[in-house]
Design a protein around this motif. Structure first.
Motif, PDB file in Angstrom:
ATOM      1  N   TYR A 172       0.839  -1.198   0.000  1.00 54.03           N
ATOM      2  CA  TYR A 172       0.000   0.000   0.000  1.00 54.03           C
ATOM      3  C   TYR A 172       0.879   1.255   0.000  1.00 54.03           C
ATOM      4  O   TYR A 172       0.638   2.187  -0.769  1.00 54.03           O
ATOM      5  CB  TYR A 172      -0.911  -0.031   1.240  1.00 54.03           C
ATOM      6  CG  TYR A 172      -1.643   1.254   1.501  1.00 54.03           C
ATOM      7  CD1 TYR A 172      -2.856   1.532   0.876  1.00 54.03           C
ATOM      8  CD2 TYR A 172      -1.131   2.211   2.379  1.00 54.03           C
ATOM      9  CE1 TYR A 172      -3.528   2.713   1.115  1.00 54.03           C
ATOM     10  CE2 TYR A 172      -1.800   3.396   2.621  1.00 54.03           C
ATOM     11  CZ  TYR A 172      -2.995   3.643   1.988  1.00 54.03           C
ATOM     12  OH  TYR A 172      -3.661   4.818   2.216  1.00 54.03           O
TER      13      TYR A 172
ATOM     14  N   GLY B  75       2.366   2.818  -3.199  1.00 53.50           N
ATOM     15  CA  GLY B  75       1.479   3.489  -4.147  1.00 53.50           C
ATOM     16  C   GLY B  75       1.822   4.954  -4.373  1.00 53.50           C
ATOM     17  O   GLY B  75       1.710   5.448  -5.500  1.00 53.50           O
TER      18      GLY B  75
ATOM     19  N   ASP C 290      -8.555   7.850  -3.227  1.00 43.67           N
ATOM     20  CA  ASP C 290      -7.652   7.470  -2.144  1.00 43.67           C
ATOM     21  C   ASP C 290      -8.040   8.155  -0.838  1.00 43.67           C
ATOM     22  O   ASP C 290      -7.972   7.538   0.233  1.00 43.67           O
ATOM     23  CB  ASP C 290      -6.197   7.797  -2.519  1.00 43.67           C
ATOM     24  CG  ASP C 290      -5.241   6.724  -2.060  1.00 43.67           C
ATOM     25  OD1 ASP C 290      -5.373   5.576  -2.541  1.00 43.67           O
ATOM     26  OD2 ASP C 290      -4.383   7.020  -1.213  1.00 43.67           O
TER      27      ASP C 290
ATOM     28  N   ARG D 168      -0.927   8.607   1.472  1.00 42.62           N
ATOM     29  CA  ARG D 168      -0.465   7.227   1.647  1.00 42.62           C
ATOM     30  C   ARG D 168       0.530   7.126   2.812  1.00 42.62           C
ATOM     31  O   ARG D 168       0.503   6.165   3.585  1.00 42.62           O
ATOM     32  CB  ARG D 168       0.167   6.686   0.363  1.00 42.62           C
ATOM     33  CG  ARG D 168      -0.826   6.364  -0.737  1.00 42.62           C
ATOM     34  CD  ARG D 168      -1.527   5.032  -0.463  1.00 42.62           C
ATOM     35  NE  ARG D 168      -2.549   4.738  -1.440  1.00 42.62           N
ATOM     36  CZ  ARG D 168      -2.492   3.759  -2.331  1.00 42.62           C
ATOM     37  NH1 ARG D 168      -1.437   2.979  -2.381  1.00 42.62           N
ATOM     38  NH2 ARG D 168      -3.490   3.557  -3.164  1.00 42.62           N
TER      39      ARG D 168
ATOM     40  N   ILE E 148      -5.267  -0.770  -2.895  1.00 42.86           N
ATOM     41  CA  ILE E 148      -4.094  -1.164  -3.682  1.00 42.86           C
ATOM     42  C   ILE E 148      -4.507  -1.483  -5.116  1.00 42.86           C
ATOM     43  O   ILE E 148      -3.903  -0.996  -6.077  1.00 42.86           O
ATOM     44  CB  ILE E 148      -3.391  -2.381  -3.037  1.00 42.86           C
ATOM     45  CG1 ILE E 148      -2.766  -1.984  -1.699  1.00 42.86           C
ATOM     46  CG2 ILE E 148      -2.343  -2.971  -3.983  1.00 42.86           C
ATOM     47  CD1 ILE E 148      -2.321  -3.167  -0.840  1.00 42.86           C
TER      48      ILE E 148
ATOM     49  N   LEU F  32      -5.467   1.608  -7.497  1.00 40.86           N
ATOM     50  CA  LEU F  32      -4.340   2.293  -8.134  1.00 40.86           C
ATOM     51  C   LEU F  32      -3.780   1.445  -9.271  1.00 40.86           C
ATOM     52  O   LEU F  32      -3.553   1.950 -10.373  1.00 40.86           O
ATOM     53  CB  LEU F  32      -3.241   2.605  -7.117  1.00 40.86           C
ATOM     54  CG  LEU F  32      -1.966   3.218  -7.715  1.00 40.86           C
ATOM     55  CD1 LEU F  32      -2.256   4.550  -8.397  1.00 40.86           C
ATOM     56  CD2 LEU F  32      -0.900   3.366  -6.643  1.00 40.86           C
ATOM     57  N   ASP F  33      -3.561   0.159  -9.030  1.00 45.71           N
ATOM     58  CA  ASP F  33      -3.023  -0.730 -10.068  1.00 45.71           C
ATOM     59  C   ASP F  33      -3.896  -0.696 -11.321  1.00 45.71           C
ATOM     60  O   ASP F  33      -3.392  -0.621 -12.444  1.00 45.71           O
ATOM     61  CB  ASP F  33      -2.910  -2.167  -9.557  1.00 45.71           C
ATOM     62  CG  ASP F  33      -1.828  -2.350  -8.509  1.00 45.71           C
ATOM     63  OD1 ASP F  33      -0.983  -1.450  -8.348  1.00 45.71           O
ATOM     64  OD2 ASP F  33      -1.837  -3.403  -7.839  1.00 45.71           O
TER      65      ASP F  33
END
Length: 165
Positions: A11, A14, A52, A100, A137, A140-141
């Motif tokens: 995490y 990121g 986020d 983050r 997670i 974002l990917d």
């Protein structure tokens, strides 16, 4: 969650990943839409920041409150109504990375049992802290694929060398 530390570390990566993915992008192309109906790079990165922050709020509520309600949001309405197209991507990526870092500190202070705590999502139903971290997670990917495609379509796919921090 079998190993919370490794998931928290994933995490945490990121923030630097998004900063890397947006580095060196020409500011004059940030608001350019590759195709009608598709978000510009500035809108995409603003969405990543908004999501986020929302997901961080949900995680905090699950950690701190007893069975909180976790509200859904309309991502397209946020893009349209919050002037996301004018958000500088470098600024959005820096805020994303700062969020983050803060959430990583909070997650590292959680006991393993905290990852089983739950909240009630207004659309998805009951969610554990572990599920929220995993969703954050993967979100974002998922969007990094689109980000790199947008860069390539705009002729800005060359990035500096990435080094893990």
């Amino acid at each position: 969650m079998s190993d919370p530390t490794s998931v928290i570390d994933r995490y945490a990566e990121g923030g630097p990943l998004l900063q890397y993915a947006t580095a060196g992008f020409p500011s004059e192309q940030e608001a350019t839409r590759v195709e009608p109906g598709l978000w510009s790079l500035s809108e995409l990165v603003a969405h990543l920041l908004d999501a986020d922050l929302v997901l961080a709020d949900r995680m905090k509520r699950v950690i701190a409150e007893k069975d909180p309600v976790l509200l859904a949001f309309d991502e397209n309405a946020w893009i349209e109504r919050l002037d996301s197209r004018s958000m500088p991507i470098e600024e959005a990526a820096a805020l994303f990375a700062a969020n983050r870092r803060w959430m990583t500190r909070i997650l590292h202070n959680c006991a393993e049992a905290d990852f089983a705590r739950t909240g009630q999502h207004s659309e998805a139903g009951r969610m554990t802290l572990a599920e929220l971290v995993a969703k954050t997670i993967s979100h974002l990917d998922h969007h990094l694929t689109f980000l790199y495609a947008k860069r390539a379509a705009l002729g800005s796919a060359v990035l500096p060398r990435y080094t893990a921090r």
